[in-house]
Design a protein around this motif. Structure first.
Motif, PDB file in Angstrom:
ATOM      1  N   THR A 265     -13.953 -47.694  35.385  1.00 44.19           N
ATOM      2  CA  THR A 265     -15.049 -48.577  35.800  1.00 44.19           C
ATOM      3  C   THR A 265     -16.331 -47.786  36.002  1.00 44.19           C
ATOM      4  O   THR A 265     -17.423 -48.212  35.594  1.00 44.19           O
ATOM      5  N   GLU A 266     -16.202 -46.603  36.616  1.00 35.43           N
ATOM      6  CA  GLU A 266     -17.390 -45.774  36.834  1.00 35.43           C
ATOM      7  C   GLU A 266     -17.934 -45.245  35.509  1.00 35.43           C
ATOM      8  O   GLU A 266     -19.155 -45.148  35.340  1.00 35.43           O
ATOM      9  N   VAL A 267     -17.064 -44.908  34.581  1.00 31.46           N
ATOM     10  CA  VAL A 267     -17.526 -44.481  33.262  1.00 31.46           C
ATOM     11  C   VAL A 267     -18.345 -45.595  32.610  1.00 31.46           C
ATOM     12  O   VAL A 267     -19.411 -45.350  32.024  1.00 31.46           O
ATOM     13  N   ALA A 268     -17.868 -46.838  32.734  1.00 27.52           N
ATOM     14  CA  ALA A 268     -18.605 -47.973  32.168  1.00 27.52           C
ATOM     15  C   ALA A 268     -19.979 -48.109  32.830  1.00 27.52           C
ATOM     16  O   ALA A 268     -20.989 -48.359  32.151  1.00 27.52           O
ATOM     17  N   ASP A 269     -20.021 -47.940  34.165  1.00 26.63           N
ATOM     18  CA  ASP A 269     -21.304 -47.975  34.870  1.00 26.63           C
ATOM     19  C   ASP A 269     -22.247 -46.905  34.331  1.00 26.63           C
ATOM     20  O   ASP A 269     -23.427 -47.155  34.068  1.00 26.63           O
TER      21      ASP A 269
ATOM     22  N   HIS B 223     -25.993 -46.859  32.705  1.00 21.66           N
ATOM     23  CA  HIS B 223     -27.095 -46.117  33.322  1.00 21.66           C
ATOM     24  C   HIS B 223     -27.752 -45.174  32.311  1.00 21.66           C
ATOM     25  O   HIS B 223     -28.976 -45.033  32.284  1.00 21.66           O
ATOM     26  N   SER B 224     -26.931 -44.525  31.511  1.00 20.15           N
ATOM     27  CA  SER B 224     -27.475 -43.603  30.511  1.00 20.15           C
ATOM     28  C   SER B 224     -28.343 -44.354  29.506  1.00 20.15           C
ATOM     29  O   SER B 224     -29.419 -43.879  29.120  1.00 20.15           O
ATOM     30  N   GLN B 225     -27.888 -45.507  29.086  1.00 16.99           N
ATOM     31  CA  GLN B 225     -28.695 -46.338  28.187  1.00 16.99           C
ATOM     32  C   GLN B 225     -29.987 -46.762  28.869  1.00 16.99           C
ATOM     33  O   GLN B 225     -31.055 -46.783  28.245  1.00 16.99           O
TER      34      GLN B 225
ATOM     35  N   LEU C  35     -29.544 -38.434  32.862  1.00 19.77           N
ATOM     36  CA  LEU C  35     -28.716 -38.930  31.751  1.00 19.77           C
ATOM     37  C   LEU C  35     -27.748 -37.836  31.285  1.00 19.77           C
ATOM     38  O   LEU C  35     -26.557 -38.089  31.083  1.00 19.77           O
ATOM     39  N   TRP C  36     -28.277 -36.637  31.104  1.00 17.32           N
ATOM     40  CA  TRP C  36     -27.444 -35.499  30.672  1.00 17.32           C
ATOM     41  C   TRP C  36     -26.321 -35.241  31.658  1.00 17.32           C
ATOM     42  O   TRP C  36     -25.157 -35.046  31.268  1.00 17.32           O
TER      43      TRP C  36
ATOM     44  N   HIS D  71     -29.963 -48.496  39.808  1.00 13.33           N
ATOM     45  CA  HIS D  71     -29.215 -47.247  39.958  1.00 13.33           C
ATOM     46  C   HIS D  71     -28.745 -47.056  41.392  1.00 13.33           C
ATOM     47  O   HIS D  71     -27.597 -46.648  41.640  1.00 13.33           O
ATOM     48  N   ILE D  72     -29.587 -47.373  42.353  1.00 15.61           N
ATOM     49  CA  ILE D  72     -29.237 -47.239  43.767  1.00 15.61           C
ATOM     50  C   ILE D  72     -28.024 -48.098  44.104  1.00 15.61           C
ATOM     51  O   ILE D  72     -27.077 -47.640  44.759  1.00 15.61           O
ATOM     52  N   MET D  73     -28.041 -49.347  43.666  1.00 14.97           N
ATOM     53  CA  MET D  73     -26.963 -50.284  44.001  1.00 14.97           C
ATOM     54  C   MET D  73     -25.621 -49.809  43.460  1.00 14.97           C
ATOM     55  O   MET D  73     -24.606 -49.848  44.166  1.00 14.97           O
TER      56      MET D  73
END
Length: 304
Positions: free
Chosen positions: A114-118, A122-124, A85-86, A195-197
């Motif tokens: 788009t990657e930032v949104a992903d 993921h962090s959440q 996450l960090w 996360h893998i996908m």
């Protein structure tokens, strides 16, 4: 406006981003709805395979009861998630910094967002998994957390995206092993699958950035890039397990960390996890002097 215009008229530079934008539109996950967070945890299910626990094979491991081994695995899984996450926060900073200098209408800039949104999702997801496990969000050691503030300052170009790849692909190798292992806690398996996908797209983007960047730099810049990626990679890998996890099973954190860093099984696990990414970085020229000392200390190179 000349730089953004030049970037926009270079179709090759944005081809990968355009393809990944289409893929993202077709398949994206929302962990808040795609994971059943209300499902009870399975008693006695592993959080990681025992042979991936940092103390496996050591004298300290032999002293632990089966219950303590399970508990240590859970805490290490949550440490890896909170460190992941960090690092995703650092990745988002890097992507937004690049976006700031990019033509916002270009495919590359649009994919960066788009990657930032992903990564936000993921962090959440990682944070919620740690909370559901009932474990503190360890994150990296405080000294490393402070060093992380310099990531987007000292890293740029191939080294920045190469370091991102080290973090992503090391975790990806571990997660793929666990995703279909029925001994693993179902919540952990579902988090890993999602996360893998989505990370598969992120890896493609970062690899393209590294390859293109390395083809354009000078010999002097290459030396800087080699040093920075090795330095960051060493801290990323060594930070995955926060020493505080050992206190959960009655082991002094300093003693546990010493044992893990001296543990051949742990060294081999890290080397195995880096088997896909290190040859790629070597091929494009990012593995070499003056960074070899840091690479060896990361355990990613094995006996090389």
């Amino acid at each position: 406006m000349s730089a953004p215009t030049a970037q926009r008229t270079n179709p090759d530079r944005h081809a990968t981003a355009q393809r990944l934008l289409k893929s993202s539109a077709k398949k994206a996950y929302d962990p808040s709805v795609d994971i059943d967070w209300d499902a009870p945890l399975v008693d006695d299910a592993l959080w990681v395979p025992e042979h991936r626990v940092s103390l496996y094979g050591t004298e300290l491991w032999e002293r632990l009861t089966p219950e303590q081994r399970l508990e240590l695995g859970k805490h290490e899984a949550c440490s890896v998630a909170s460190v992941g996450l960090w690092f995703e926060v650092l990745l988002m900073q890097r992507l937004l910094k690049d976006f700031y200098a990019e033509d916002p209408t270009s495919p590359r800039a649009q994919y960066a967002l788009t990657e930032v949104a992903d990564e936000c999702r993921h962090s959440q997801m990682f944070a919620r998994m740690v909370a559901t496990a009932g474990v503190d969000p360890y994150g990296p050691r405080e000294s490393v957390r402070q060093l992380g503030k310099l990531f987007s300052v000292v890293s740029r170009g191939p080294a920045a995206y190469g370091a991102i790849l080290v973090a992503e692909e090391v975790l990806d190798r571990l997660q793929r092993e666990q995703a279909n292992d029925e001994r693993i806690q179902p919540l952990m398996r579902q988090v890993n699958r999602i996360h893998i996908m989505e990370e598969a797209r992120h890896v493609s983007f970062a690899r393209d950035e590294v390859t293109r960047g390395m083809a354009e730099i000078s010999r002097t810049e290459k030396a800087y890039q080699r040093f920075i990626i090795a330095f960051i990679s060493m801290f990323v890998v060594r930070s995955l397990i926060n020493p505080k996890v050992y206190a959960a099973v009655g082991i002094d954190p300093a003693e546990g960390r010493r044992a893990a860093l001296a543990n051949p099984h742990h060294h081999e696990m890290v080397r195995w996890a880096g088997e896909k990414i290190v040859p790629f970085l070597d091929e494009v020229g990012l593995v070499g002097h003056p960074g070899m000392t840091w690479w060896r200390q990361s355990f990613l190179l094995g006996e090389r």
